[in-house]
Scaffold this motif. Structure first.
Motif, PDB file in Angstrom:
ATOM      1  N   ASP A  42       0.832  -1.189  -0.026  1.00 22.78           N
ATOM      2  CA  ASP A  42       0.299   0.171   0.554  1.00 22.78           C
ATOM      3  C   ASP A  42       0.559   1.825  -0.633  1.00 22.78           C
ATOM      4  N   ARG A  43       1.389   1.082   0.796  1.00 18.40           N
ATOM      5  CA  ARG A  43       3.269   2.440   1.347  1.00 18.40           C
ATOM      6  C   ARG A  43       4.053   2.798  -0.319  1.00 18.40           C
ATOM      7  N   LYS A  44       4.664   1.369  -0.328  1.00 10.28           N
ATOM      8  CA  LYS A  44       5.149   1.904  -1.996  1.00 10.28           C
ATOM      9  C   LYS A  44       5.043   1.831  -3.418  1.00 10.28           C
ATOM     10  N   VAL A  45       3.880   0.472  -3.651  1.00 11.42           N
ATOM     11  CA  VAL A  45       3.556  -0.117  -5.174  1.00 11.42           C
ATOM     12  C   VAL A  45       2.621   0.902  -5.053  1.00 11.42           C
ATOM     13  N   LEU A  46       1.532   0.677  -4.651  1.00 16.92           N
ATOM     14  CA  LEU A  46      -0.213   1.183  -5.039  1.00 16.92           C
ATOM     15  C   LEU A  46       0.460   3.165  -5.395  1.00 16.92           C
ATOM     16  N   PRO A  47       1.052   3.130  -4.843  1.00 14.08           N
ATOM     17  CA  PRO A  47       1.505   5.093  -5.189  1.00 14.08           C
ATOM     18  C   PRO A  47       2.284   4.935  -6.141  1.00 14.08           C
ATOM     19  N   GLN A  48       3.209   4.503  -6.973  1.00 18.33           N
ATOM     20  CA  GLN A  48       2.942   4.974  -7.961  1.00 18.33           C
ATOM     21  C   GLN A  48       2.399   5.462  -8.788  1.00 18.33           C
ATOM     22  N   PRO A  49       3.101   6.149  -9.890  1.00 18.70           N
ATOM     23  CA  PRO A  49       2.195   6.803 -10.992  1.00 18.70           C
ATOM     24  C   PRO A  49       2.187   6.141 -11.703  1.00 18.70           C
ATOM     25  N   ALA A  50       3.066   4.701 -12.456  1.00 17.85           N
ATOM     26  CA  ALA A  50       2.428   4.015 -13.149  1.00 17.85           C
ATOM     27  C   ALA A  50       1.968   2.320 -12.765  1.00 17.85           C
ATOM     28  N   VAL A  51       1.270   2.804 -11.198  1.00 22.96           N
ATOM     29  CA  VAL A  51       0.774   1.837 -11.390  1.00 22.96           C
ATOM     30  C   VAL A  51      -0.647   2.518 -11.369  1.00 22.96           C
ATOM     31  N   GLN A  52      -0.911   3.503 -10.771  1.00 21.59           N
ATOM     32  CA  GLN A  52      -2.057   4.860 -10.421  1.00 21.59           C
ATOM     33  C   GLN A  52      -2.110   4.742 -12.676  1.00 21.59           C
ATOM     34  N   GLN A  53      -1.736   4.768 -12.940  1.00 17.50           N
ATOM     35  CA  GLN A  53      -2.153   4.966 -14.756  1.00 17.50           C
ATOM     36  C   GLN A  53      -3.508   4.113 -15.231  1.00 17.50           C
ATOM     37  N   ALA A  54      -2.221   2.545 -14.218  1.00 13.60           N
ATOM     38  CA  ALA A  54      -2.895   0.962 -15.590  1.00 13.60           C
ATOM     39  C   ALA A  54      -4.066   1.278 -14.008  1.00 13.60           C
ATOM     40  N   LEU A  55      -4.211   1.220 -13.118  1.00 12.64           N
ATOM     41  CA  LEU A  55      -5.745   1.107 -12.187  1.00 12.64           C
ATOM     42  C   LEU A  55      -6.103   1.808 -12.558  1.00 12.64           C
ATOM     43  N   GLY A  56      -6.017   3.504 -13.690  1.00 15.22           N
ATOM     44  CA  GLY A  56      -7.086   3.934 -13.761  1.00 15.22           C
ATOM     45  C   GLY A  56      -7.944   3.356 -15.183  1.00 15.22           C
ATOM     46  N   SER A  57      -7.796   2.433 -15.879  1.00 15.94           N
ATOM     47  CA  SER A  57      -8.130   1.685 -16.786  1.00 15.94           C
ATOM     48  C   SER A  57      -8.804   0.125 -16.154  1.00 15.94           C
ATOM     49  N   VAL A  58      -8.885   0.157 -14.757  1.00 12.28           N
ATOM     50  CA  VAL A  58     -10.113  -1.482 -14.821  1.00 12.28           C
ATOM     51  C   VAL A  58     -11.016  -0.880 -13.675  1.00 12.28           C
ATOM     52  N   THR A  59     -11.760  -1.655 -12.824  1.00 14.93           N
ATOM     53  CA  THR A  59     -12.512  -1.357 -11.807  1.00 14.93           C
ATOM     54  C   THR A  59     -11.517  -1.770 -10.762  1.00 14.93           C
ATOM     55  N   PHE A  60     -10.971  -1.244  -9.347  1.00 15.31           N
ATOM     56  CA  PHE A  60      -9.936  -1.371  -8.478  1.00 15.31           C
ATOM     57  C   PHE A  60     -10.965  -1.770  -7.204  1.00 15.31           C
ATOM     58  N   ILE A  61     -10.537  -2.262  -6.817  1.00 16.17           N
ATOM     59  CA  ILE A  61     -11.580  -2.571  -5.325  1.00 16.17           C
ATOM     60  C   ILE A  61     -10.292  -2.874  -4.178  1.00 16.17           C
ATOM     61  N   HIS A  62      -9.798  -2.580  -3.565  1.00 23.85           N
ATOM     62  CA  HIS A  62      -8.462  -2.627  -1.921  1.00 23.85           C
ATOM     63  C   HIS A  62      -9.951  -3.354  -1.042  1.00 23.85           C
ATOM     64  N   TYR A  63      -9.753  -5.210  -0.184  1.00 23.37           N
ATOM     65  CA  TYR A  63     -10.825  -5.021   0.435  1.00 23.37           C
ATOM     66  C   TYR A  63      -9.991  -5.872   1.851  1.00 23.37           C
ATOM     67  N   ASP A  64     -10.093  -5.043   2.730  1.00 22.92           N
ATOM     68  CA  ASP A  64      -9.479  -5.548   3.973  1.00 22.92           C
ATOM     69  C   ASP A  64     -10.318  -7.393   4.071  1.00 22.92           C
ATOM     70  N   GLY A  65      -9.544  -8.549   3.475  1.00 20.11           N
ATOM     71  CA  GLY A  65     -10.647  -9.339   3.669  1.00 20.11           C
ATOM     72  C   GLY A  65     -10.424  -9.906   5.432  1.00 20.11           C
ATOM     73  N   GLU A  66     -10.453  -9.534   6.567  1.00 18.86           N
ATOM     74  CA  GLU A  66     -10.531 -10.437   7.178  1.00 18.86           C
ATOM     75  C   GLU A  66     -12.805  -9.071   8.331  1.00 18.86           C
ATOM     76  N   VAL A  67     -13.059  -8.362   7.163  1.00 18.33           N
ATOM     77  CA  VAL A  67     -13.722  -7.560   7.134  1.00 18.33           C
ATOM     78  C   VAL A  67     -14.535  -7.366   6.319  1.00 18.33           C
ATOM     79  N   GLU A  68     -16.166  -7.478   6.549  1.00 19.36           N
ATOM     80  CA  GLU A  68     -17.059  -7.167   5.432  1.00 19.36           C
ATOM     81  C   GLU A  68     -17.164  -6.335   5.031  1.00 19.36           C
ATOM     82  N   PRO A  69     -17.133  -6.452   3.569  1.00 19.39           N
ATOM     83  CA  PRO A  69     -17.632  -7.359   2.371  1.00 19.39           C
ATOM     84  C   PRO A  69     -16.142  -7.843   2.013  1.00 19.39           C
TER      85      PRO A  69
END
Length: 91
Positions: A42-69
């Motif tokens: 979350d700290r080092k990879v997600l904020p990178q401009p290339a990653v943000q640009q790539a995520l802009g072309s998809v539907t991106f959901i970040h889940y906490d796998g221990e709480v609903e949903p």
């Protein structure tokens, strides 16, 4: 409490419907609050401009796998550990 924390996370079904309506792939990131590799991702990879640009072309959901949903989505997709990244194409 940050603004992002107050945003309602969609269920897996809602996320699939949203991606389908947008004609985009669905990319899901599963993590947990205690997971150090998740925090680092979350700290080092997600904020990178290339990653943000790539995520802009998809539907991106970040889940906490221990709480609903996120817990239900993780169960449905048989997620065994964190972090886990899943990409689902429309076909």
């Amino acid at each position: 409490r940050t603004a992002a924390a107050s945003v309602r996370v969609p269920t897996l079904s809602e996320a699939r419907q949203s991606a389908q309506r947008a004609h985009r792939a669905l990319v899901l990131l599963f993590g947990a609050k205690w997971c150090e590799p998740c925090k680092e991702f979350d700290r080092k990879v997600l904020p990178q401009p290339a990653v943000q640009q790539a995520l802009g072309s998809v539907t991106f959901i970040h889940y906490d796998g221990e709480v609903e949903p996120g817990r239900e989505a993780a169960r449905e997709l048989k997620i065994l550990g964190f972090p886990t990244l899943v990409a689902l194409a429309q076909d």
